[in-house]
Design a protein around this motif. Sequence first.
Motif, mmCIF file in Angstrom:
data_model
loop_
_atom_site.group_PDB
_atom_site.id
_atom_site.type_symbol
_atom_site.label_atom_id
_atom_site.label_comp_id
_atom_site.label_asym_id
_atom_site.label_seq_id
_atom_site.Cartn_x
_atom_site.Cartn_y
_atom_site.Cartn_z
ATOM 1 N N GLY A 52 0.815 -1.216 0.000
ATOM 2 C CA GLY A 52 0.000 0.000 0.000
ATOM 3 C C GLY A 52 0.839 1.251 0.000
ATOM 4 O O GLY A 52 0.540 2.220 -0.712
ATOM 5 N N VAL A 112 -5.308 2.486 5.012
ATOM 6 C CA VAL A 112 -6.505 3.188 4.521
ATOM 7 C C VAL A 112 -7.063 4.100 5.614
ATOM 8 O O VAL A 112 -7.334 5.283 5.383
ATOM 9 C CB VAL A 112 -7.579 2.187 4.033
ATOM 10 C CG1 VAL A 112 -8.898 2.912 3.739
ATOM 11 C CG2 VAL A 112 -7.110 1.442 2.787
ATOM 12 N N THR A 155 -4.768 7.058 6.294
ATOM 13 C CA THR A 155 -4.847 8.018 5.196
ATOM 14 C C THR A 155 -6.164 8.790 5.255
ATOM 15 O O THR A 155 -6.179 10.010 5.029
ATOM 16 C CB THR A 155 -4.673 7.321 3.840
ATOM 17 O OG1 THR A 155 -3.449 6.556 3.855
ATOM 18 C CG2 THR A 155 -4.608 8.327 2.697
ATOM 19 N N GLU A 156 -7.253 8.116 5.587
ATOM 20 C CA GLU A 156 -8.541 8.807 5.748
ATOM 21 C C GLU A 156 -8.451 9.873 6.850
ATOM 22 O O GLU A 156 -9.060 10.934 6.746
ATOM 23 C CB GLU A 156 -9.651 7.814 6.077
ATOM 24 C CG GLU A 156 -10.082 6.966 4.917
ATOM 25 C CD GLU A 156 -11.082 5.883 5.280
ATOM 26 O OE1 GLU A 156 -11.831 5.474 4.369
ATOM 27 O OE2 GLU A 156 -11.120 5.436 6.443
ATOM 28 N N LEU A 186 -5.368 8.030 -0.838
ATOM 29 C CA LEU A 186 -6.436 7.168 -0.330
ATOM 30 C C LEU A 186 -6.887 6.168 -1.392
ATOM 31 O O LEU A 186 -7.066 4.982 -1.094
ATOM 32 C CB LEU A 186 -7.610 8.021 0.142
ATOM 33 C CG LEU A 186 -8.778 7.273 0.765
ATOM 34 C CD1 LEU A 186 -8.331 6.427 1.957
ATOM 35 C CD2 LEU A 186 -9.863 8.262 1.194
ATOM 36 N N ALA A 245 -4.326 3.408 -1.671
ATOM 37 C CA ALA A 245 -4.398 2.472 -0.543
ATOM 38 C C ALA A 245 -5.599 1.544 -0.691
ATOM 39 O O ALA A 245 -5.489 0.326 -0.477
ATOM 40 C CB ALA A 245 -4.466 3.234 0.778
ATOM 41 N N LYS A 246 -6.754 2.096 -1.046
ATOM 42 C CA LYS A 246 -7.962 1.273 -1.215
ATOM 43 C C LYS A 246 -7.809 0.295 -2.381
ATOM 44 O O LYS A 246 -8.231 -0.862 -2.285
ATOM 45 C CB LYS A 246 -9.180 2.166 -1.440
ATOM 46 C CG LYS A 246 -9.642 2.871 -0.190
ATOM 47 C CD LYS A 246 -10.874 3.733 -0.465
ATOM 48 C CE LYS A 246 -11.404 4.374 0.803
ATOM 49 N NZ LYS A 246 -12.609 5.190 0.536
#
Length: 84
Positions: free
Chosen positions: A17, A77, A80-81, A38, A41-42
């Motif tokens: 990631g 994730v 990062t969010e 983001l 990562a997702k």
Amino acid sequence: MLARGKSCLGEKTVLDGLDAQVRALEATPSGALIDVALKAAKDTVEEFTQKPNQAGRARIFAEKSIGLPDPGQLALVVITEGLR
């Protein structure tokens, strides 16, 4: 992190990631960098969910990890969010 963890990219770890985020951010001149990170990562979670874990504790249960997201990738994730 690769050397310390004795792992390689592609082994279904948080490093995959992070690598995806670096590549995505390097390709983005400016703008919504958090959104780019983001998405990377997702996308990594989605890409690796159907693969077995090959590093870390989860490698012991490699076949059982198929179809499950890697916890480290999910954590990336969430982190990062949190930057939003």
